[in-house]
Design a protein around this motif. Sequence first.
Motif, PDB file in Angstrom:
ATOM      1  N   TYR A 129     -78.695 -10.265 -27.765  1.00  0.00           N
ATOM      2  CA  TYR A 129     -78.876 -11.332 -26.345  1.00  0.00           C
ATOM      3  C   TYR A 129     -78.429 -10.976 -24.710  1.00  0.00           C
ATOM      4  O   TYR A 129     -77.556  -9.683 -24.716  1.00  0.00           O
ATOM      5  N   LEU A 130     -79.540 -11.304 -24.006  1.00  0.00           N
ATOM      6  CA  LEU A 130     -78.732 -11.337 -22.598  1.00  0.00           C
ATOM      7  C   LEU A 130     -78.082 -11.879 -22.127  1.00  0.00           C
ATOM      8  O   LEU A 130     -78.202 -13.330 -21.533  1.00  0.00           O
ATOM      9  N   SER A 131     -76.917 -11.806 -21.843  1.00  0.00           N
ATOM     10  CA  SER A 131     -75.351 -12.473 -20.885  1.00  0.00           C
ATOM     11  C   SER A 131     -76.456 -12.941 -19.748  1.00  0.00           C
ATOM     12  O   SER A 131     -76.905 -12.097 -18.883  1.00  0.00           O
ATOM     13  N   LYS A 132     -75.399 -13.869 -18.923  1.00  0.00           N
ATOM     14  CA  LYS A 132     -75.575 -14.406 -17.326  1.00  0.00           C
ATOM     15  C   LYS A 132     -75.789 -13.173 -16.149  1.00  0.00           C
ATOM     16  O   LYS A 132     -76.142 -12.934 -15.094  1.00  0.00           O
ATOM     17  N   HIS A 133     -74.598 -12.441 -16.409  1.00  0.00           N
ATOM     18  CA  HIS A 133     -74.622 -11.225 -15.891  1.00  0.00           C
ATOM     19  C   HIS A 133     -74.982 -10.004 -16.616  1.00  0.00           C
ATOM     20  O   HIS A 133     -74.598  -8.811 -15.966  1.00  0.00           O
ATOM     21  N   LEU A 134     -76.562  -9.799 -17.192  1.00  0.00           N
ATOM     22  CA  LEU A 134     -77.530  -8.876 -17.569  1.00  0.00           C
ATOM     23  C   LEU A 134     -76.606  -7.696 -18.659  1.00  0.00           C
ATOM     24  O   LEU A 134     -76.177  -6.609 -18.440  1.00  0.00           O
ATOM     25  N   LEU A 135     -75.391  -8.764 -19.288  1.00  0.00           N
ATOM     26  CA  LEU A 135     -73.990  -7.637 -20.415  1.00  0.00           C
ATOM     27  C   LEU A 135     -75.755  -7.750 -21.563  1.00  0.00           C
ATOM     28  O   LEU A 135     -75.784  -8.592 -22.548  1.00  0.00           O
ATOM     29  N   LYS A 136     -75.861  -6.268 -21.681  1.00  0.00           N
ATOM     30  CA  LYS A 136     -76.584  -6.974 -23.522  1.00  0.00           C
ATOM     31  C   LYS A 136     -75.123  -7.024 -24.443  1.00  0.00           C
ATOM     32  O   LYS A 136     -74.746  -6.366 -24.978  1.00  0.00           O
ATOM     33  N   VAL A 137     -75.586  -8.227 -25.313  1.00  0.00           N
ATOM     34  CA  VAL A 137     -73.992  -8.581 -26.402  1.00  0.00           C
ATOM     35  C   VAL A 137     -75.069  -8.589 -27.461  1.00  0.00           C
ATOM     36  O   VAL A 137     -76.513  -9.141 -28.047  1.00  0.00           O
ATOM     37  N   VAL A 138     -74.424  -7.874 -28.033  1.00  0.00           N
ATOM     38  CA  VAL A 138     -75.256  -7.792 -29.436  1.00  0.00           C
ATOM     39  C   VAL A 138     -73.653  -8.164 -30.730  1.00  0.00           C
ATOM     40  O   VAL A 138     -72.779  -8.377 -30.430  1.00  0.00           O
ATOM     41  N   PRO A 139     -74.526  -9.615 -31.578  1.00  0.00           N
ATOM     42  CA  PRO A 139     -73.711 -10.512 -32.181  1.00  0.00           C
ATOM     43  C   PRO A 139     -73.226  -8.992 -33.482  1.00  0.00           C
ATOM     44  O   PRO A 139     -74.708  -9.632 -34.118  1.00  0.00           O
ATOM     45  N   VAL A 140     -72.194  -9.595 -33.998  1.00  0.00           N
ATOM     46  CA  VAL A 140     -71.920  -8.964 -35.383  1.00  0.00           C
ATOM     47  C   VAL A 140     -71.601  -9.647 -36.396  1.00  0.00           C
ATOM     48  O   VAL A 140     -69.944 -11.151 -35.627  1.00  0.00           O
ATOM     49  N   ILE A 141     -72.209 -10.727 -37.446  1.00  0.00           N
ATOM     50  CA  ILE A 141     -71.262 -11.149 -38.059  1.00  0.00           C
ATOM     51  C   ILE A 141     -70.413 -10.452 -39.612  1.00  0.00           C
ATOM     52  O   ILE A 141     -70.552  -9.690 -40.268  1.00  0.00           O
ATOM     53  N   GLY A 142     -69.850 -11.420 -39.327  1.00  0.00           N
ATOM     54  CA  GLY A 142     -68.406 -10.571 -40.681  1.00  0.00           C
ATOM     55  C   GLY A 142     -67.786 -11.905 -41.201  1.00  0.00           C
ATOM     56  O   GLY A 142     -67.720 -13.405 -41.169  1.00  0.00           O
ATOM     57  N   ILE A 143     -67.536 -11.705 -42.149  1.00  0.00           N
ATOM     58  CA  ILE A 143     -66.852 -12.953 -43.419  1.00  0.00           C
ATOM     59  C   ILE A 143     -65.201 -12.686 -43.685  1.00  0.00           C
ATOM     60  O   ILE A 143     -64.867 -11.538 -43.245  1.00  0.00           O
ATOM     61  N   LEU A 144     -64.682 -13.863 -43.399  1.00  0.00           N
ATOM     62  CA  LEU A 144     -63.822 -13.671 -43.773  1.00  0.00           C
ATOM     63  C   LEU A 144     -63.553 -14.584 -44.899  1.00  0.00           C
ATOM     64  O   LEU A 144     -63.365 -15.369 -44.904  1.00  0.00           O
ATOM     65  N   SER A 145     -62.889 -13.685 -45.977  1.00  0.00           N
ATOM     66  CA  SER A 145     -63.001 -14.209 -47.693  1.00  0.00           C
ATOM     67  C   SER A 145     -61.629 -14.951 -47.748  1.00  0.00           C
ATOM     68  O   SER A 145     -61.909 -16.019 -48.197  1.00  0.00           O
ATOM     69  N   ASN A 146     -60.141 -14.083 -47.149  1.00  0.00           N
ATOM     70  CA  ASN A 146     -59.410 -15.565 -47.219  1.00  0.00           C
ATOM     71  C   ASN A 146     -59.275 -15.528 -46.463  1.00  0.00           C
ATOM     72  O   ASN A 146     -57.807 -14.917 -45.470  1.00  0.00           O
ATOM     73  N   LYS A 147     -59.420 -17.146 -45.715  1.00  0.00           N
ATOM     74  CA  LYS A 147     -58.955 -17.517 -44.295  1.00  0.00           C
ATOM     75  C   LYS A 147     -57.371 -17.540 -43.787  1.00  0.00           C
ATOM     76  O   LYS A 147     -56.628 -18.182 -42.519  1.00  0.00           O
ATOM     77  N   ASP A 148     -56.383 -17.894 -45.746  1.00  0.00           N
ATOM     78  CA  ASP A 148     -54.896 -18.154 -45.551  1.00  0.00           C
ATOM     79  C   ASP A 148     -54.395 -16.379 -45.004  1.00  0.00           C
ATOM     80  O   ASP A 148     -53.602 -16.569 -44.575  1.00  0.00           O
ATOM     81  N   ALA A 149     -55.207 -15.964 -44.721  1.00  0.00           N
ATOM     82  CA  ALA A 149     -54.575 -15.060 -44.932  1.00  0.00           C
ATOM     83  C   ALA A 149     -54.187 -14.443 -42.840  1.00  0.00           C
ATOM     84  O   ALA A 149     -54.092 -13.610 -42.847  1.00  0.00           O
ATOM     85  N   PHE A 150     -55.678 -15.310 -42.860  1.00  0.00           N
ATOM     86  CA  PHE A 150     -55.167 -15.731 -40.987  1.00  0.00           C
ATOM     87  C   PHE A 150     -54.537 -16.319 -40.082  1.00  0.00           C
ATOM     88  O   PHE A 150     -54.817 -17.831 -40.610  1.00  0.00           O
TER      89      PHE A 150
END
Length: 264
Positions: free
Chosen positions: A147-168
């Motif tokens: 994606y392109l931010s308003k400041h013309l920064l190329k932003v890549v979304p990385v999808i990750g899964i937090l399997s054990n939310k209680d560990a965070f």
Amino acid sequence: MDSSSSNSTPPCSQRLLALAHQLRLYNPPPEEDNEIEFRANKVITQVGFPESVSPVEGNENVRRDQGLESKRAAVLVCLFEGNDGDLRVILTKRSSKLSTHSGEVALPGGKKEEGDKDDAETATREANEEIGLDPSLVNVVTVLEPYLSKHLLKVVPVIGILSNKDAFTPVPNAEEVDAVFDAPLEMFIKDENRRVEEREWMGYKYLVHYFDYETGGTKYLIWGLTAGILIRAASVVFDRSPPFLEQNPRMKVPRTVAKDTVLP
């Protein structure tokens, strides 16, 4: 992580395992030669709003000068399963002390550093620095188109899964983050608590989405780049399109604009 979390939640559900498998099969549109370079106080770019629907005017090749780093960043779309079985995403409210986007809701992330081997490392490193999320807890499964931010920064979304939310347990970096919260991912492909604004830049019209969300007695406004990324992430995860127009289909970014250009 969410307010309804319980220690009875299993470390990794069958749903999350199936989701990880599904997302590993996802192939985003291929990135073309769309590096951003600086030359004579100009920014030359081929990225869009997202890239696949935002061709650049002109079709000449863009060359990246030796020794110049592209303006690239990555954000972490970190998903986990709430106690009610809904998929939730971790969000932050940026510190009011920051010079840009202060007080706005954002996904954890930031600019690529020289030692980062890929976008996943950038996103998870930044999430660790911002909110104390150990990268070893996150199973990175795919990336979305840039994606392109308003400041013309190329932003890549990385999808990750937090399997054990209680560990965070969130540990916000006070210099960067005022609050850490989570929201249901599916809300971003529902036409509820949403409004849209049409803006114009250099003769082209584009859409900015706004989502209102309240949790724990606090109201948040999720909009702009973050909302756009989450609409796309939810569309991919749930394998369905939103019931509203995501973006004007032929929004274009001129090849050459001033280096300090900011989108309205």
